[in-house]
Write a protein that holds these residues in place. Sequence first.
Motif, PDB file in Angstrom:
ATOM      1  N   LYS A 175      -0.910   1.577  -7.198  1.00 42.31           N
ATOM      2  CA  LYS A 175      -2.053   1.771  -8.079  1.00 42.31           C
ATOM      3  C   LYS A 175      -3.310   1.361  -7.364  1.00 42.31           C
ATOM      4  CE  LYS A 175       0.731  -0.321 -11.666  1.00 42.31           C
ATOM      5  NZ  LYS A 175       0.893  -1.512 -12.727  1.00 42.31           N
ATOM      6  N   GLY A 176      -3.414   1.919  -6.007  1.00 46.71           N
ATOM      7  CA  GLY A 176      -4.603   1.856  -5.400  1.00 46.71           C
ATOM      8  C   GLY A 176      -5.154   0.510  -5.220  1.00 46.71           C
ATOM      9  N   ALA A 177      -4.485  -0.628  -5.030  1.00 44.72           N
ATOM     10  CA  ALA A 177      -5.014  -1.883  -5.128  1.00 44.72           C
ATOM     11  C   ALA A 177      -3.963  -2.931  -4.392  1.00 44.72           C
ATOM     12  CB  ALA A 177      -5.506  -2.434  -6.148  1.00 44.72           C
ATOM     13  N   LEU A 178      -4.495  -3.923  -3.514  1.00 42.06           N
ATOM     14  CA  LEU A 178      -3.382  -4.961  -3.279  1.00 42.06           C
ATOM     15  C   LEU A 178      -3.592  -6.004  -4.396  1.00 42.06           C
ATOM     16  CD1 LEU A 178      -1.712  -6.654  -1.089  1.00 42.06           C
ATOM     17  CD2 LEU A 178      -3.944  -7.435  -0.414  1.00 42.06           C
ATOM     18  N   ALA A 179      -2.332  -6.540  -5.027  1.00 39.29           N
ATOM     19  CA  ALA A 179      -2.588  -7.753  -5.637  1.00 39.29           C
ATOM     20  C   ALA A 179      -1.797  -8.807  -5.265  1.00 39.29           C
ATOM     21  CB  ALA A 179      -1.581  -7.257  -7.019  1.00 39.29           C
ATOM     22  N   ASP A 213      -5.461   0.478   3.645  1.00 41.41           N
ATOM     23  CA  ASP A 213      -4.477   1.449   3.380  1.00 41.41           C
ATOM     24  C   ASP A 213      -3.590   0.994   2.255  1.00 41.41           C
ATOM     25  OD1 ASP A 213      -3.263   4.109   3.436  1.00 41.41           O
ATOM     26  OD2 ASP A 213      -1.703   3.139   4.355  1.00 41.41           O
ATOM     27  N   VAL A 214      -3.778   1.599   0.966  1.00 39.31           N
ATOM     28  CA  VAL A 214      -2.673   1.362  -0.042  1.00 39.31           C
ATOM     29  C   VAL A 214      -2.313   2.544  -0.900  1.00 39.31           C
ATOM     30  CG1 VAL A 214      -4.344   0.455  -1.689  1.00 39.31           C
ATOM     31  CG2 VAL A 214      -2.199  -0.514  -1.797  1.00 39.31           C
ATOM     32  N   SER A 215      -1.244   2.699  -1.119  1.00 47.04           N
ATOM     33  CA  SER A 215      -0.605   3.774  -1.970  1.00 47.04           C
ATOM     34  C   SER A 215      -1.313   3.981  -3.513  1.00 47.04           C
ATOM     35  CB  SER A 215       0.797   3.841  -2.191  1.00 47.04           C
ATOM     36  OG  SER A 215       1.134   5.016  -2.853  1.00 47.04           O
ATOM     37  N   ALA A 216      -1.352   5.020  -4.253  1.00 41.25           N
ATOM     38  CA  ALA A 216      -1.940   5.041  -5.657  1.00 41.25           C
ATOM     39  C   ALA A 216      -0.491   4.806  -6.523  1.00 41.25           C
ATOM     40  CB  ALA A 216      -2.321   6.495  -5.918  1.00 41.25           C
ATOM     41  N   ASN A 217       0.666   4.902  -6.126  1.00 41.18           N
ATOM     42  CA  ASN A 217       1.761   4.967  -6.834  1.00 41.18           C
ATOM     43  C   ASN A 217       2.904   4.490  -6.241  1.00 41.18           C
ATOM     44  OD1 ASN A 217       2.394   7.124  -5.545  1.00 41.18           O
ATOM     45  ND2 ASN A 217       1.664   8.637  -7.152  1.00 41.18           N
ATOM     46  N   GLU A 218       2.885   4.386  -5.094  1.00 37.43           N
ATOM     47  CA  GLU A 218       4.355   3.892  -4.203  1.00 37.43           C
ATOM     48  C   GLU A 218       4.397   2.643  -3.546  1.00 37.43           C
ATOM     49  OE1 GLU A 218       5.286   6.769  -1.112  1.00 37.43           O
ATOM     50  OE2 GLU A 218       4.852   8.605  -2.319  1.00 37.43           O
ATOM     51  N   THR A 219       4.837   1.787  -4.219  1.00 39.09           N
ATOM     52  CA  THR A 219       5.054   0.240  -3.671  1.00 39.09           C
ATOM     53  C   THR A 219       5.736   0.073  -2.200  1.00 39.09           C
ATOM     54  OG1 THR A 219       5.180  -0.241  -6.114  1.00 39.09           O
ATOM     55  CG2 THR A 219       5.714  -1.950  -4.600  1.00 39.09           C
TER      56      THR A 219
END
Length: 363
Positions: A175-179, A213-219
């Motif tokens: 989701k475009g973010a690191l949680a 770098d982080v994906s918008a939908n791929e964990t």
Amino acid sequence: MESYGALLKEARLAQGLDFETISRDTTITRQYLEALEAENESFFPGSPYLVGFLRNYADYLGLNTERVNNLYRAKMLQESPVPAGLIIKHRPKWIIPTIVAGCLLVAGLITFGILLLYRQYINNPEREIALKKTAEPSKYELTDKLLKERLYKGDQLVLGMPTGNIILTVADTSKGALALETPVGKQFVELSEEMEMDVDGDSVPEMIVYVSDVSANETDRGAEVRIMLKSSANSAIAETKTSEIPNAEDLPQSQARTVVFEDNRPYPFTLNIAFRAGCVFRFRPDRKETTEDFFSNGDIVNVTASNMVRLWASNGNTAKIQIIADGKTYDMGVSKAGEVIAEDIRWIKDTDGKYKVVVVQLD
């Protein structure tokens, strides 16, 4: 074949530039500029240093940095010996048909084996459990060194605090973010965001997190991050020992020194170094191991020490240094372009009985 050194030299001469002017503007010392034009790769301490200086020099001259970099890589490949396995050997004409027939036979056997395994898998009541098995999560301990890693869901960060360790768990990398799951709740750092994070709820940020770098939908892709400690409060640093602090008169009087802070007691201090161009930087806090790396524009380094830090920079003009101690900040600014700096930043006990943080210029 066109060479990157000749391309740099032609561009410099065409613009009527000398090495002194370029060194002043780019903060790259003349010796490195000459080595680049002469294609003297052995002059550099390593390939990352050469590539960083080459990119900055080409960009300054208005050249296509990608083209120049490709010329350098082509030269390295050309000078490398050809692996024996790549040398073409003539084979009899019957070899290829035989190999093709063998491959088809092997492929048929593999397909048959896969079908058998699939039938067994379908009839296996434990297949749902097997599907849930994943690789073990990784655990990283946060220290005063910059952490550059790709984090995945379930990975943990260990933050040392005076009251004990705090465990931060990666909750999501989509989701475009690191949680991150922290003691005060879930916190999010979006792509290309640099966030000062308070993880224990005391309103004081303990670390700085940057997501590159982080994906918008791929964990499964994870998140590429840079994490650094913000202050000495969470670096489990030892208390400053007065017995290890030298007297001012015991230090070489020929070495210039500048008083930064003074107090009736000594305590740990932190250096915040922000880079605005390429620079080879080396530092050693207290009696720990020396750390050396090539840093580029935008990089930040935090160094925490109990008594002293020894530092060295290939070009002091590229590094802005702040000294932080007991809530006070001293800005050392930057040096002259191309100037190599070698300094000790340490506590001393002066003749007036006070403890002082001083910057000592080394020979």
